[in-house]
Design a protein around this motif. Structure first.
Motif, short mmCIF file in Angstrom:
data_model
loop_
_atom_site.label_atom_id
_atom_site.label_comp_id
_atom_site.label_asym_id
_atom_site.label_seq_id
_atom_site.Cartn_x
_atom_site.Cartn_y
_atom_site.Cartn_z
N GLY A 1 5.76 -11.95 5.67
CA GLY A 1 5.71 -10.57 5.18
C GLY A 1 6.94 -10.19 4.37
O GLY A 1 6.84 -9.58 3.30
N ALA A 2 8.11 -10.58 4.86
CA ALA A 2 9.36 -10.21 4.18
C ALA A 2 9.49 -10.92 2.83
O ALA A 2 9.77 -10.28 1.80
N VAL A 3 9.28 -12.22 2.81
CA VAL A 3 9.43 -12.97 1.56
C VAL A 3 8.32 -12.60 0.58
O VAL A 3 8.57 -12.42 -0.62
N GLY A 4 7.11 -12.44 1.07
CA GLY A 4 6.00 -12.05 0.20
C GLY A 4 6.22 -10.69 -0.43
O GLY A 4 5.98 -10.49 -1.63
N THR A 5 6.70 -9.75 0.36
CA THR A 5 6.98 -8.41 -0.16
C THR A 5 8.12 -8.45 -1.17
O THR A 5 8.08 -7.76 -2.20
N GLY B 1 0.82 -1.22 0.00
CA GLY B 1 0.00 0.00 0.00
C GLY B 1 0.85 1.26 0.00
O GLY B 1 0.55 2.23 -0.71
N LEU B 2 1.91 1.26 0.80
CA LEU B 2 2.80 2.43 0.81
C LEU B 2 3.47 2.64 -0.54
O LEU B 2 3.60 3.78 -1.00
N LYS B 3 3.88 1.55 -1.19
CA LYS B 3 4.49 1.66 -2.51
C LYS B 3 3.47 2.17 -3.53
O LYS B 3 3.79 3.03 -4.35
N LEU B 4 2.27 1.63 -3.46
CA LEU B 4 1.23 2.09 -4.38
C LEU B 4 0.92 3.57 -4.19
O LEU B 4 0.64 4.29 -5.15
N SER B 5 0.99 4.04 -2.95
CA SER B 5 0.72 5.46 -2.70
C SER B 5 1.78 6.35 -3.35
O SER B 5 1.53 7.52 -3.61
N GLN B 6 2.94 5.80 -3.62
CA GLN B 6 4.00 6.56 -4.29
C GLN B 6 3.91 6.48 -5.81
O GLN B 6 4.49 7.30 -6.51
N THR B 7 3.21 5.48 -6.32
CA THR B 7 3.17 5.28 -7.77
C THR B 7 1.83 5.63 -8.40
O THR B 7 1.73 5.73 -9.61
N ILE C 1 -5.03 1.18 1.86
CA ILE C 1 -4.66 -0.24 1.79
C ILE C 1 -3.65 -0.57 2.88
O ILE C 1 -3.75 -1.60 3.56
N ALA C 2 -2.67 0.30 3.05
CA ALA C 2 -1.64 0.08 4.08
C ALA C 2 -2.25 0.03 5.48
O ALA C 2 -1.95 -0.87 6.27
N ILE C 3 -3.11 0.97 5.79
CA ILE C 3 -3.71 1.05 7.13
C ILE C 3 -4.61 -0.15 7.41
O ILE C 3 -4.53 -0.77 8.48
N VAL C 4 -5.46 -0.51 6.45
CA VAL C 4 -6.34 -1.66 6.63
C VAL C 4 -5.52 -2.94 6.78
O VAL C 4 -5.82 -3.79 7.63
N SER C 5 -4.48 -3.07 5.97
CA SER C 5 -3.61 -4.25 6.06
C SER C 5 -2.93 -4.34 7.41
O SER C 5 -2.84 -5.43 8.00
#
Length: 104
Positions: free
Chosen positions: A67-71, A19-25, A35-39
């Protein structure tokens, strides 16, 4: 059932950096931040449920590992992050550790 909660918590753990990445793109930053907050909220609640029977150290290691591997995988597949052999080998060691924690 608590392991299901833990896996779901780990999957939602992927959602907040995404979500944070999407907010930048994206043109609208609000959707990515939402998305970040709900997640974060869902991930935390599910981790709380999982810890009712799973030891805290195990739960936290599995949660952060998913979380790390998925990201990492999302970054490689969708954002063009590098996928060196060493990076993939290191991620596989995290997965091996998660599996080891589940079965011990």
């Amino acid at each position: 059932m608590n392991w299901v909660y833990l896996v779901l918590a780990g999957l939602f753990e992927i959602g907040w950096p995404l979500g944070l990445k999407l907010s930048q793109t994206m043109s609208s930053k609000i959707l990515g931040i939402a998305i970040a907050i709900v997640s974060m909220l869902l991930s935390g609640i599910l981790l709380w449920f999982a810890q009712k029977t799973i030891p805290i150290g195990t739960a936290y290691a599995v949660w952060t590992g998913i979380g790390a591997v998925g990201t990492l995988i999302i970054g490689i597949l969708y954002f063009g992050d590098s996928a060196s052999v060493l990076k993939l080998l290191s991620a596989s060691l995290i997965v091996i550790g998660i599996v080891g924690l589940k079965f011990t």
